[in-house]
Design a protein around this motif. Structure first.
Motif, PDB file in Angstrom:
ATOM      1  N   PRO A  22     -74.423  -4.161  -0.634  1.00  0.00           N
ATOM      2  CA  PRO A  22     -73.186  -4.863  -0.299  1.00  0.00           C
ATOM      3  C   PRO A  22     -73.382  -5.489   1.065  1.00  0.00           C
ATOM      4  O   PRO A  22     -73.524  -4.787   2.044  1.00  0.00           O
ATOM      5  N   SER A  33     -71.875  -8.566  -3.040  1.00  0.00           N
ATOM      6  CA  SER A  33     -71.856  -9.002  -1.639  1.00  0.00           C
ATOM      7  C   SER A  33     -71.349 -10.424  -1.478  1.00  0.00           C
ATOM      8  O   SER A  33     -70.973 -10.824  -0.382  1.00  0.00           O
ATOM      9  N   ASN A 304     -64.929  -3.054   5.444  1.00  0.00           N
ATOM     10  CA  ASN A 304     -64.761  -2.877   4.002  1.00  0.00           C
ATOM     11  C   ASN A 304     -64.120  -4.119   3.412  1.00  0.00           C
ATOM     12  O   ASN A 304     -63.015  -4.095   2.889  1.00  0.00           O
ATOM     13  N   PHE A 316     -67.702   1.102  -5.303  1.00  0.00           N
ATOM     14  CA  PHE A 316     -67.890   0.090  -4.280  1.00  0.00           C
ATOM     15  C   PHE A 316     -66.639  -0.125  -3.447  1.00  0.00           C
ATOM     16  O   PHE A 316     -66.696  -0.713  -2.388  1.00  0.00           O
ATOM     17  N   SER A 322     -70.040   1.647   0.598  1.00  0.00           N
ATOM     18  CA  SER A 322     -70.530   0.277   0.737  1.00  0.00           C
ATOM     19  C   SER A 322     -71.149   0.017   2.101  1.00  0.00           C
ATOM     20  O   SER A 322     -72.200  -0.611   2.207  1.00  0.00           O
TER      21      SER A 322
END
Length: 376
Positions: A22, A33, A304, A316, A322
């Motif tokens: 990510p 991502s 995040n 995720f 992540s």
């Protein structure tokens, strides 16, 4: 530590590789991502488009050489340069100009996984050719391994240089960090001499970067650079150092439990500096080869950035997961070269828990500095 050998994203396409992380530390993204890059790229796009448009319309060159410095190992490392090419092609069609030829140089350290990039090149070229249509001329791609703190290209051979999320990495760990007090980077508890050593190393490196690029760019050539930075005048502020302080906590816990030798932790340091916009501008003015066209520091990305995306799995949406996975892709080569492979899984298990706890109580962000420069 030989930074040029170990400072690279984790290669390959495995679960913990950079290609599958990510991505918070780069603007060239895909899959999960991509959700983060979509929050950053629209903010930098007006600057890069303005710079490339003015470059092309100033001379209508028959050929354009573009260098992307610090391209890393994502299969879609071509994304940003393809946007430049499509922009120029759109402009030249409107103005009735012939298509220029394009030479694209993708640069990173020799340890970068260039194979992952170039395996996707044929499909990318076919897609680009269809997007550009009839009348477009060839686009050539070349990998250029080496440090951008050294010369990489011939004199006066480049028209446009782009670098995203790379220039905050230093050429090597600064000296004189003996008094860092259990940290692996600058921190709120760092004494002034540690902060001074980091800043002086950034000054030296960034000046060298500018000097090298001034020799390689044509007169009127452009650069757009985006790097992690800070708004604060304090180089140890939370906005730029916090994520490494939390990693240091995990490592210190393992030292306390006898899983890592204390001497090993004392001798480990992160080769990175997140400058303020004033510090970036100061070095440009000092070097004197470039005019500052634009300088912005209004790009913030929450750690995040994926948390409100419905298409992501619950795993995720776990901020600790992540961020820890992203940081592992970035930091594992550095950690493994110093501490060995055996500790890596445990370090990042602990780090994930620490990050998740902090993110449940606050909303830390990354700050980005973007500068557009003109040679001459």
């Amino acid at each position: 530590m030989e930074v040029i050998q170990v400072l690279h994203m984790k290669g390959g396409v495995g679960e913990t590789s950079y290609a599958n992380s990510p991505d918070i530390f780069t603007s060239l993204n895909h899959n999960i991502s991509l959700l983060i890059s979509q929050k950053v790229l629209p903010m930098t796009k007006p600057i890069t488009e303005e710079s490339m448009t003015e470059l092309y319309c100033s001379t209508y060159p028959a050929g354009i050489a573009i260098a992307d410095l610090g391209c890393s190992s994502r299969p879609n490392a071509f994304f940003v340069v393809s946007e430049f090419i499509k922009l120029v092609d759109s402009i030249r069609q409107k103005l009735g100009q012939k298509s220029p030829e394009y030479q694209v140089f993708l640069n990173d350290f020799p340890g970068n996984d260039f194979n992952t990039i170039f395996r996707s090149l044929p499909s990318f070229q076919n897609k680009l050719k269809k997007q550009l249509g009839d009348g477009s001329r060839p686009c050539f791609f070349t990998g250029v391994p080496g440090s951008f703190y050294d010369r990489l290209f011939r004199n006066n051979s480049l028209h446009f240089v782009h670098s995203s999320y790379s220039l905050h990495w230093l050429s090597h760990v600064p000296g004189g960090l003996e008094s860092k007090k259990g940290n692996i980077y600058m921190a709120s508890t760092s004494p002034p001499d540690v902060l001074k050593e980091y800043y002086e190393q950034f000054q030296q490196d960034f000046l060298l970067f500018l000097k090298c690029r001034s020799e390689e760019l044509v007169d009127g050539g452009r650069m757009v650079l985006t790097l992690l930075g800070r708004r604060s005048d304090d180089p140890s502020s939370k906005e730029c150092c916090y994520i490494w302080e939390l990693l240091a906590m995990a490592l210190n816990d393992m030292v306390f439990e006898g899983l890592i030798e204390e001497e090993k932790l004392i001798s480990f340091n992160i080769p990175k500096y997140t400058p303020s916009p004033a510090e970036v501008k100061s070095e440009v003015l000092k070097e004197r080869s470039f005019t500052v066209h634009r300088l912005e520091v209004n790009i913030e990305v929450n750690w995040n950035a994926c948390q409100n995306e419905p298409e992501l799995s619950d795993a995720f949406k776990d901020g600790g997961y992540s961020v820890a996975k992203c940081m592992r892709a970035v930091a594992e080569p550095l950690l493994a070269s110093h501490f060995g492979e055996a500790i890596i899984d445990e370090v990042f298990r602990r780090y994930r828990d620490i990050v998740a706890d902090r993110m449940s109580k606050e909303k830390p962000e990354f700050v980005n500095v973007t500068i557009s420069l003109i040679k001459g």
